[in-house]
Write a protein that holds these residues in place. Structure first.
Motif, PDB file in Angstrom:
ATOM      1  N   ASN A 109       0.706  -1.200   0.142  1.00  0.00           N
ATOM      2  CA  ASN A 109       0.091   0.004  -0.042  1.00  0.00           C
ATOM      3  C   ASN A 109       0.849   1.138  -0.002  1.00  0.00           C
ATOM      4  O   ASN A 109       1.853   1.546   0.702  1.00  0.00           O
ATOM      5  CB  ASN A 109      -1.003   0.073   1.060  1.00  0.00           C
ATOM      6  N   PHE A 110       0.418   2.050  -0.921  1.00  0.00           N
ATOM      7  CA  PHE A 110       1.401   3.339  -1.146  1.00  0.00           C
ATOM      8  C   PHE A 110       0.658   4.657  -1.260  1.00  0.00           C
ATOM      9  O   PHE A 110      -0.405   4.708  -1.998  1.00  0.00           O
ATOM     10  CB  PHE A 110       2.303   3.310  -2.351  1.00  0.00           C
ATOM     11  N   PHE A 111       1.023   5.473  -0.394  1.00  0.00           N
ATOM     12  CA  PHE A 111       0.093   6.852  -0.293  1.00  0.00           C
ATOM     13  C   PHE A 111       1.173   7.901  -1.042  1.00  0.00           C
ATOM     14  O   PHE A 111       1.987   8.348  -0.320  1.00  0.00           O
ATOM     15  CB  PHE A 111      -0.197   6.977   1.181  1.00  0.00           C
ATOM     16  N   LEU A 112       0.600   8.738  -1.917  1.00  0.00           N
ATOM     17  CA  LEU A 112       1.261   9.616  -2.555  1.00  0.00           C
ATOM     18  C   LEU A 112       0.838  10.942  -2.441  1.00  0.00           C
ATOM     19  O   LEU A 112      -0.370  11.148  -2.869  1.00  0.00           O
ATOM     20  CB  LEU A 112       1.827   9.182  -4.126  1.00  0.00           C
ATOM     21  N   LEU A 145      -2.792   1.907  -4.409  1.00  0.00           N
ATOM     22  CA  LEU A 145      -1.998   3.173  -4.641  1.00  0.00           C
ATOM     23  C   LEU A 145      -3.119   4.320  -4.473  1.00  0.00           C
ATOM     24  O   LEU A 145      -3.971   4.480  -4.978  1.00  0.00           O
ATOM     25  CB  LEU A 145      -1.546   3.324  -6.052  1.00  0.00           C
ATOM     26  N   LEU A 146      -3.010   5.075  -3.590  1.00  0.00           N
ATOM     27  CA  LEU A 146      -3.870   6.451  -3.178  1.00  0.00           C
ATOM     28  C   LEU A 146      -2.840   7.460  -3.406  1.00  0.00           C
ATOM     29  O   LEU A 146      -1.907   7.687  -2.798  1.00  0.00           O
ATOM     30  CB  LEU A 146      -4.250   6.088  -1.592  1.00  0.00           C
ATOM     31  N   VAL A 147      -3.485   8.550  -4.246  1.00  0.00           N
ATOM     32  CA  VAL A 147      -2.893   9.757  -4.550  1.00  0.00           C
ATOM     33  C   VAL A 147      -3.817  10.816  -4.287  1.00  0.00           C
ATOM     34  O   VAL A 147      -5.019  10.861  -4.551  1.00  0.00           O
ATOM     35  CB  VAL A 147      -2.907   9.502  -6.201  1.00  0.00           C
ATOM     36  N   ILE A 219      -7.642   8.103  -6.449  1.00  0.00           N
ATOM     37  CA  ILE A 219      -7.273   9.441  -6.497  1.00  0.00           C
ATOM     38  C   ILE A 219      -8.394  10.208  -5.574  1.00  0.00           C
ATOM     39  O   ILE A 219      -9.594  10.191  -5.773  1.00  0.00           O
ATOM     40  CB  ILE A 219      -7.390   9.902  -7.878  1.00  0.00           C
ATOM     41  N   ILE A 220      -7.718  10.760  -4.652  1.00  0.00           N
ATOM     42  CA  ILE A 220      -8.342  11.742  -3.572  1.00  0.00           C
ATOM     43  C   ILE A 220      -8.289  12.978  -3.843  1.00  0.00           C
ATOM     44  O   ILE A 220      -7.296  13.690  -3.790  1.00  0.00           O
ATOM     45  CB  ILE A 220      -8.056  11.362  -2.085  1.00  0.00           C
TER      46      ILE A 220
END
Length: 232
Positions: A109-112, A145-147, A219-220
């Motif tokens: 899990n990656f938060f960018l 992946l949360l951007v 995508i947030i």
């Protein structure tokens, strides 16, 4: 199984708020930075580096694995970096290298932290590089992946006078501006809270199966972050 988080960009505008939030969620918080963060607690393992070119060597000892969530708030500007090439090296090169190293260690899990105007065909270098970074990290196929794409960040930017001017101008008219507007500025603290909220939400979805898991790419946008962190 203990939860771990690994963070780069922890001394930046958003990052310094994010590590405070994450320290309440994770048993171990791994921070890689050029200088010690202002916020330090007993759960933190700090790795200092003068040059992010040394990331592969640092990763040999950080202990990241599939139980680790990765967060990047790392970024700069062309003025701070000194040239187009130096800016790209930080915003694209270091972020993508960090993501690859995380993926090689089994991180899922990656938060960018990115930017609202990230567009691959933008005429502005900043926006193009943000989009290129998003695409390169997406191609690594993290489970999630949360951007996060904020608008103008409110907070103290050292060495960014134009943004400081914009912030002061906004503060004068903020009572008249609805947060429902897509370009509404957002405080760095609220972005950090939103990132932590999404990390916890993702964890609970996976652990308790109370809701469908998030999409592989989520995508947030700025408007969503404003809504989820609005005071009740």
């Amino acid at each position: 199984m203990q939860r771990k988080a690994i963070v780069i960009g922890a001394t930046g505008l958003v990052g310094q708020h994010l590590i405070k939030q994450l320290s309440e969620l994770y048993e171990t918080l791994i921070v890689i930075a050029r200088r010690p963060p202002r916020y330090i607690n007993a759960s933190m393992r700090f790795y200092q580096t003068n040059d992010f070119d040394n990331l592969p060597e640092i990763f040999a000892s950080v202990g990241a694995d599939r139980t680790t969530d990765a967060f990047s708030c790392l970024g700069t500007t062309k003025k701070q970096a000194g040239s187009d090439e130096a800016f790209r090296k930080v915003d694209y090169g270091y972020n993508v290298t960090f993501a690859k190293l995380c993926r090689d260690k089994g991180v899922e899990n990656f938060f960018l932290l990115s930017s609202m105007n990230a567009k691959i065909d933008s005429r502005f270098l900043y926006n193009r590089v943000k989009a290129e970074t998003e695409q390169a990290i997406e191609a690594l196929n993290f489970a999630q992946l949360l951007v996060f794409r904020p608008s103008l960040l409110l907070g103290k930017h050292k060495g960014r006078p134009l943004e400081s001017i914009s912030q002061r101008a906004f503060q004068l008219i903020s009572p008249l501006v609805s947060e429902s507007l897509p370009l509404h500025p957002i405080s760095a603290q609220r972005v950090a809270v939103a990132m932590a909220m999404m990390a916890q939400d993702s964890y609970e979805r996976r652990k308790y199966h109370t809701a469908p898991v998030l999409e592989r790419l989520t995508i947030i946008e700025n408007k969503q972050m404003l809504a989820m962190t609005r005071a009740k």
